[in-house]
Scaffold this motif. Structure first.
Motif, mmCIF file in Angstrom:
data_model
loop_
_atom_site.group_PDB
_atom_site.id
_atom_site.type_symbol
_atom_site.label_atom_id
_atom_site.label_comp_id
_atom_site.label_asym_id
_atom_site.label_seq_id
_atom_site.Cartn_x
_atom_site.Cartn_y
_atom_site.Cartn_z
ATOM 1 N N ARG A 112 65.189 70.734 37.657
ATOM 2 C CA ARG A 112 66.428 70.469 37.104
ATOM 3 C C ARG A 112 66.460 70.296 35.461
ATOM 4 O O ARG A 112 65.200 70.435 34.935
ATOM 5 C CB ARG A 112 66.953 68.928 37.617
ATOM 6 N N LEU A 113 67.406 70.281 34.619
ATOM 7 C CA LEU A 113 67.413 69.908 33.351
ATOM 8 C C LEU A 113 68.690 69.088 33.246
ATOM 9 O O LEU A 113 69.683 69.519 33.492
ATOM 10 C CB LEU A 113 67.491 71.383 32.768
ATOM 11 N N ASP A 114 68.438 68.181 32.745
ATOM 12 C CA ASP A 114 69.571 67.212 32.134
ATOM 13 C C ASP A 114 69.939 67.131 31.000
ATOM 14 O O ASP A 114 71.183 66.603 30.663
ATOM 15 C CB ASP A 114 69.142 65.624 32.751
ATOM 16 N N ILE A 115 69.011 67.371 29.864
ATOM 17 C CA ILE A 115 69.422 67.072 28.623
ATOM 18 C C ILE A 115 68.610 68.024 27.787
ATOM 19 O O ILE A 115 67.413 68.582 27.865
ATOM 20 C CB ILE A 115 68.641 65.694 27.870
ATOM 21 N N MET A 116 69.476 68.611 26.639
ATOM 22 C CA MET A 116 68.719 69.606 25.688
ATOM 23 C C MET A 116 69.168 69.230 24.401
ATOM 24 O O MET A 116 70.572 68.984 23.977
ATOM 25 C CB MET A 116 69.191 70.924 26.057
ATOM 26 N N ILE A 117 68.336 68.849 23.408
ATOM 27 C CA ILE A 117 68.681 68.730 22.107
ATOM 28 C C ILE A 117 67.916 69.807 21.237
ATOM 29 O O ILE A 117 66.668 69.822 21.277
ATOM 30 C CB ILE A 117 68.165 67.177 21.618
ATOM 31 N N ASN A 118 68.854 70.270 20.426
ATOM 32 C CA ASN A 118 68.288 71.413 19.695
ATOM 33 C C ASN A 118 67.894 71.095 18.320
ATOM 34 O O ASN A 118 68.936 71.063 17.489
ATOM 35 C CB ASN A 118 69.262 72.523 19.669
ATOM 36 N N CYS A 119 66.722 70.704 18.078
ATOM 37 C CA CYS A 119 66.363 70.234 16.540
ATOM 38 C C CYS A 119 65.745 71.367 15.870
ATOM 39 O O CYS A 119 65.427 71.038 14.512
ATOM 40 C CB CYS A 119 65.355 69.129 16.559
ATOM 41 N N ALA A 120 65.390 72.477 16.475
ATOM 42 C CA ALA A 120 64.647 73.422 15.534
ATOM 43 C C ALA A 120 65.483 74.101 14.631
ATOM 44 O O ALA A 120 66.813 74.366 14.888
ATOM 45 C CB ALA A 120 64.195 74.437 16.550
ATOM 46 N N GLY A 121 65.011 74.057 13.470
ATOM 47 C CA GLY A 121 65.667 74.752 12.259
ATOM 48 C C GLY A 121 64.626 75.078 10.884
ATOM 49 O O GLY A 121 63.675 74.461 10.825
ATOM 50 N N ILE A 122 65.302 75.604 10.071
ATOM 51 C CA ILE A 122 64.829 76.320 8.832
ATOM 52 C C ILE A 122 65.546 75.812 7.656
ATOM 53 O O ILE A 122 66.859 76.019 7.609
ATOM 54 C CB ILE A 122 63.974 77.421 8.862
ATOM 55 N N VAL A 123 64.979 75.462 6.659
ATOM 56 C CA VAL A 123 65.894 75.364 5.368
ATOM 57 C C VAL A 123 66.100 76.748 4.695
ATOM 58 O O VAL A 123 67.280 77.149 4.467
ATOM 59 C CB VAL A 123 65.191 74.582 4.458
ATOM 60 N N GLY A 124 65.173 77.543 4.567
ATOM 61 C CA GLY A 124 65.436 78.813 4.065
ATOM 62 C C GLY A 124 65.495 78.675 2.491
ATOM 63 O O GLY A 124 65.136 77.683 1.776
#
Length: 253
Positions: free
Chosen positions: A86-98
């Protein structure tokens, strides 16, 4: 601490450091099984070890994932489903400033595209491929970390601001698409938060951002994690397609 996420499986991208790591700690303390998605093997393992030794969070797995690559995302989510069902939660924090601290005429097209690939296409990839897993159980919480720069725009950060504006639009659109289910899709727009990524920025760029905050300080990782924990909890069942602010008073709409 309340065990709001006991029995739930949470994927946190960018979970090896910064906001992602703080979120892993908070949700893990509240009972979630944590699946860290990141590109940094050593940092992921160090985070997992620290969660276990310092916070007694044992249910943590590490998955090397490039969120900008759809096949990488699909393979990692298949592994999560195989392991946990199962998958209940996804938080997408991956990121770059550039590129930052520079005007648009000094931004190379390839650098602009790379920021959009990680920040915006990564949000798209993760959302697109998490939804079928959540739909199987008619429950899920998706949270995309955007930025106040996506609402107001930060001078000297056109690529980053553009990407985060797109993230907000994505959350608003997909939240409406799934509004009649028990899956919510939201965004969170922090002002500048005290992270290693911010520490690596030019001092004048940091000053430009903090000067705009009425509280005259950076946000803290613990403050972000506490807000995130509410948004992805069962308590936030009537919130979807929305962009929450965490701006120290900077946001005006």
């Amino acid at each position: 601490m309340a065990q709001r996420f006991s029995g739930q499986v949470a994927v946190v991208t960018g979970g090896a450091s910064g906001i992602g790591r703080a979120v892993c700690e908070r949700l893990g303390k509240e009972g979630a099984t944590i699946c860290i998605f990141d590109v940094k093997d050593d940092a992921m393992q160090e985070t997992a070890d620290a969660l276990a030794s310092q916070h007694d969070i044992k249910h943590v797995s590490c998955h090397k994932v490039d969120v900008a690559c759809e096949e990488s995302v699909k393979a990692a989510l298949a592994a999560v489903e195989a392991a946990h069902g199962r998958l209940d939660i996804m938080i997408n924090c991956a990121g770059i400033v550039g590129p930052h601290g520079v005007k648009i005429e000094d931004v190379e097209g390839d650098a602009f595209d790379r920021v959009l690939a990680v920040n915006l296409r990564g949000s798209f990839n993760m959302t697109k491929h998490c939804l079928p897993l959540m739909s199987k159980h008619d429950y899920g919480r998706i949270l995309l970390i955007a930025s106040i720069a996506g609402k107001d725009g930060n001078a000297g950060m056109c690529a980053y601001s553009t990407s985060k504006a797109g993230v907000i639009g994505l959350a608003k659109a997909v939240g409406k698409e799934y509004a009649e289910t028990n899956i919510t899709v939201n965004a969170l727009a922090p002002a500048v938060i005290r992270t290693a990524m911010v520490a690596g920025m030019k001092p004048e760029q940091i000053k430009y951002m903090t000067d705009k905050i009425p509280m005259k300080r950076c946000g803290l990782l613990q403050e972000v994690a506490a807000t995130v924990a509410f948004i992805v909890s069962k308590e936030a069942s009537f919130n979807t397609g929305f962009c929450f602010d965490l701006s120290g008073g900077r946001a005006v709409y």
